[in-house]
Scaffold this motif. Structure first.
Motif, PDB file in Angstrom:
ATOM      1  N   GLY A 107     -15.267   2.843  -3.694  1.00 40.84           N
ATOM      2  CA  GLY A 107     -15.309   3.942  -2.746  1.00 40.84           C
ATOM      3  C   GLY A 107     -15.309   5.309  -3.407  1.00 40.84           C
ATOM      4  N   LYS A 131     -14.413  11.168  -3.984  1.00 41.56           N
ATOM      5  CA  LYS A 131     -14.764  10.147  -3.018  1.00 41.56           C
ATOM      6  C   LYS A 131     -16.271  10.080  -2.820  1.00 41.56           C
ATOM      7  N   GLY A 134     -19.295   9.976   3.090  1.00 42.05           N
ATOM      8  CA  GLY A 134     -19.169   9.093   4.231  1.00 42.05           C
ATOM      9  C   GLY A 134     -20.388   9.196   5.130  1.00 42.05           C
ATOM     10  N   GLU A 189     -13.971  10.623   6.210  1.00 36.87           N
ATOM     11  CA  GLU A 189     -13.169   9.854   5.255  1.00 36.87           C
ATOM     12  C   GLU A 189     -13.868   9.704   3.917  1.00 36.87           C
ATOM     13  N   LEU A 191     -15.691   7.525   1.043  1.00 37.70           N
ATOM     14  CA  LEU A 191     -15.497   6.160   0.551  1.00 37.70           C
ATOM     15  C   LEU A 191     -16.613   5.220   1.005  1.00 37.70           C
ATOM     16  N   ASP A 192     -17.775   5.828   1.348  1.00 39.02           N
ATOM     17  CA  ASP A 192     -18.946   5.052   1.790  1.00 39.02           C
ATOM     18  C   ASP A 192     -18.703   4.401   3.141  1.00 39.02           C
ATOM     19  N   ASN A 193     -17.694   4.920   3.904  1.00 45.51           N
ATOM     20  CA  ASN A 193     -17.391   4.359   5.221  1.00 45.51           C
ATOM     21  C   ASN A 193     -18.236   5.034   6.285  1.00 45.51           C
ATOM     22  N   THR A 194     -18.487   4.371   7.387  1.00 40.36           N
ATOM     23  CA  THR A 194     -19.232   4.928   8.516  1.00 40.36           C
ATOM     24  C   THR A 194     -18.274   5.130   9.681  1.00 40.36           C
ATOM     25  N   GLN A 195     -18.235   6.393  10.195  1.00 36.41           N
ATOM     26  CA  GLN A 195     -17.392   6.731  11.327  1.00 36.41           C
ATOM     27  C   GLN A 195     -18.278   6.938  12.560  1.00 36.41           C
TER      28      GLN A 195
END
Length: 701
Positions: A107, A131, A134, A189, A191-195
């Motif tokens: 991430g 990071k 995102g 966020e 960290l390669d996260n999808t919101q």
């Protein structure tokens, strides 16, 4: 039992004896067989030696090695170090030297670098990983295509998914074509996260009802045809321009201010008959055109004219007769109209002084002055030229109805130069000054036979040729107080000398000269008087600033009268003529010992400057009111010199300065004469001054 055998000792014997007796046993040496050296190189010996060597090297490594510790964010990041680096607790054990490292964590973006480990101590490094961006998925209600802005910058998006947004708090704005902007603060966020962001959109339009008389007009908004009237259309909020068009009718454009969610019904729009189109040409071209008295342009010209009534058209061009036409055009009809303009000529007679000058018309040699020229009735440039003179230039529009005359007065270069020098100027304190251009040779002083003459009036031959400006009046209290705000000219036995329009008095020569320097600096000129610590130490005759008039300038300006040199301010004979100036008259009898019994000037002491008629040069009060400080230091000659003095300015050194002219205190024949000279250094209540200055750089008239 032999002596060498051990005797067992019973427990009971121990009690009886203090110690045990140890008996020696027999020793037989080990017999070493030949070839024992070969055991040193046996596999077992070599293995032991290798272990010992490795142990020794490990010991040396432990003694020499230093710890290399990385403190990472996040703390669970993986650390990879190049070379021989032994993991040890939270760090690595390495020999002194140069190492490369890589820190990575899921991430986060990996981070690499280099470190130097020396032998003096341990090495500790802090590594903070960034990071990974995102992703944000926007879901709208209703579901529509959107544009996504992050902190006011639009980012690429596809089907509502914006990728690679840097981590952190961001201002997210959702834009859609027909909806109001939607804005939220979102913590990305990373960290390669999808919101996911849910956005409920509000409409950005309102329903606008549009109608026309007659109905059936096409409604167009920003190039998009919406339909025909009557019509209710959803228009996006903002200032909109609604265009209403219909065949054979005028197109109307209606501005509409649309507020989201606020429906409107517009007032019916009356569509009038369409204009007719008129295409105008003329011979020659570029003729001006007016319609009903209003200028509309120059031919060739396309005109839109209101249909249903007549219009008055006029065509005109310089040098041609005007043409009038009456036009009645139907709605939507296009017509052509062409007119021919007839040339008009006028006669212009051009003369010159001096005669026989050349005449140039519109840049071409046309003839000699004294001729009459036939010219088209338009504007022409006229230049009259003769060697030794400046060109005379003018312009003229000939008339076909009457003959015109141009009289060219040619000036020499010197005359042309002086025509551009102002005849009158105003200095920074408000006083007016007139241009003096003396070309004079005269005798200063007075003859010994002249009645009333004083010994200091020695005759001097003077040539005065340098042009100068001279103040028309003496400096007033009001003008002087712009320089010295607190100055008071005081009073004489209760008669005030201090009003703003009275001449300033009770000042020394130095006060007057320093006022001139202040005035020069105020007007951006070079001061004439040289100073040192507030004292006058000399003067600069090349400076263009203000100064006191020289004695020669004062004498010439006071006495010159149409080529002659007058004796008194009013002429050459007594008695004093009426309105000649402010002298010691009957109204001053309480202030001075002697007065003119038959003369009245209405003032007991000083009078407002300019109260009496000026002399022939336009200068007031050169005789009477107050005597005047002049530039020159006071000297007395020994007799009439044959040498003519050119523009004299007096010596640089001396104790006293010259005072010229009579004052309100004088009534005697000696003082009333314009040749009267006095001197002094200290202030007096009947001595003031006026200012002068040379014309910039001029030395000859």
């Amino acid at each position: 039992m032999t002596a060498k055998e051990a005797v067992p000792v019973r427990e009971s014997d121990r009690a009886d004896d203090d110690f045990l007796l140890i008996e020696p046993t027999g020793f037989t040496p080990v017999q070493v067989e030949a070839g024992g050296r070969k055991l040193l190189f046996s596999p077992r010996a070599l293995s032991i030696a290798g272990c010992l060597l490795l142990g020794l090297l490990a010991l040396v490594y432990l003694l020499v090695a230093r710890s290399l510790i990385f403190e990472t964010q996040p703390t669970d990041a993986d650390v990879s170090v190049s070379g021989l680096a032994l993991p040890l607790g939270d760090g690595h054990l390495v020999l002194p030297g140069h190492y490369s490292y890589t820190v990575s964590a899921e991430g986060y973006l990996p981070k690499s670098g280099e470190v130097e480990v020396d032998s003096d101590g341990h090495s500790r490094h802090i590594v903070k990983l960034e990071k990974l961006p995102g992703h944000l998925r926007v879901i709208t209600d209703p579901p529509v295509a959107v544009r996504i802005l992050v902190d006011s910058d639009e980012v690429p998006s596809e089907h509502g998914l914006a990728k690679n947004i840097p981590a952190g708090r961001k201002r997210i704005t959702i834009l859609s074509e027909r909806y109001l902007p939607f804005t939220r603060e979102v913590d990305i966020e990373g960290l390669d996260n999808t919101q996911t962001l849910q956005a409920k959109l509000r409409p950005a339009w309102a329903s606008i009802h549009i109608s026309t008389n007659p109905p059936g007009a096409t409604v167009t908004v920003e190039g998009e045809v919406l339909g025909t009237t009557p019509l209710s259309a959803e228009l996006i909020q903002g200032d909109r321009l609604v265009e209403l068009s219909m065949p054979d009718h005028k197109t109307e454009k209606i501005p509409v201010e649309v507020t989201a969610g606020v429906d409107q019904t517009l007032a019916p729009v009356d569509l009038g008959p369409a204009d007719g189109i008129l295409h105008l040409t003329s011979v020659p071209e570029d003729a001006s055109v007016t319609v009903d008295g209003e200028f509309r342009g120059r031919t060739p010209l396309r005109l839109e004219l209101a249909s249903g009534h007549s219009h008055q058209l006029r065509f005109f061009k310089d040098g041609y007769s005007s043409v009038d036409r009456t036009i009645d055009i139907a709605a939507g009809v296009e017509r052509d109209l062409s007119v021919d303009l007839s040339a008009v000529f006028g006669r212009v007679r051009i003369t010159s002084s001096p005669e026989n000058a050349q005449v140039f018309i519109d840049g071409e040699l046309a003839g000699i002055a004294g001729q009459t020229f036939t010219l088209p009735a338009r504007s022409h440039s006229i230049v009259v030229r003769k060697a030794g003179y400046e060109d005379y230039q003018t312009s003229i529009v000939p008339s076909g109805k009457l003959e015109q005359t141009v009289r060219a007065i040619l000036l020499t270069a010197e005359q042309a130069h002086w025509s551009k020098v102002p005849a009158e100027i105003t200095h920074g304190a408000g006083g007016r000054m007139r241009l003096m251009r003396p070309d004079a040779r005269f005798t200063m002083g007075s003859s010994r036979r002249e009645q009333g003459r004083r010994a200091n009036e020695v005759l001097r031959q003077v040539s005065l040729t340098r042009p100068f400006y001279l103040a028309t009046t003496e400096v007033t209290n009001g003008e002087y107080r712009r320089y010295q705000r607190m100055h008071s000219s005081s009073h004489v036995q209760g008669v005030s000398l201090d009003n703003d329009n009275l001449p300033v008095v009770n000042i020394s020569w130095s006060d007057a000269a320093l006022f001139c320097n202040w005035l020069s600096e105020r007007d951006g000129l070079n001061p004439v008087y040289l100073t040192e610590r507030g004292r006058i130490i000399g003067f600069d005759t090349a400076a263009d600033g203000y100064r006191l008039p020289t004695e020669a300038e004062w004498a010439w300006a006071a006495r010159y009268d149409r080529g002659a040199m007058r004796k008194f301010p009013w002429g050459d004979e007594l008695p004093v003529q009426k309105n000649s100036g402010n002298f010691a008259d009957t109204s001053a009898a309480q202030l001075v010992p002697a007065v003119l019994r038959t003369y009245s000037d209405r003032y007991a002491a000083t009078s407002p400057v300019g109260s009496y008629s000026p002399n022939s040069l336009g200068i007031h009060d050169l005789g009477g009111n107050v005597s005047e400080w002049v530039h020159d230091l006071y000297t007395i000659g020994t007799g009439l010199s044959l040498r003519r003095e050119e523009n004299p300015v007096g010596p640089q050194d001396g104790d006293y300065h010259v005072i010229r002219g009579s004052s309100w205190r004088h009534a005697g024949l000696t003082e009333l004469r314009l040749s009267f000279r006095d001197y002094g250094a200290d202030p007096r209540n009947d001595v003031g001054f006026r200012v002068a200055r040379w014309v910039n750089g001029e030395t000859t008239p």
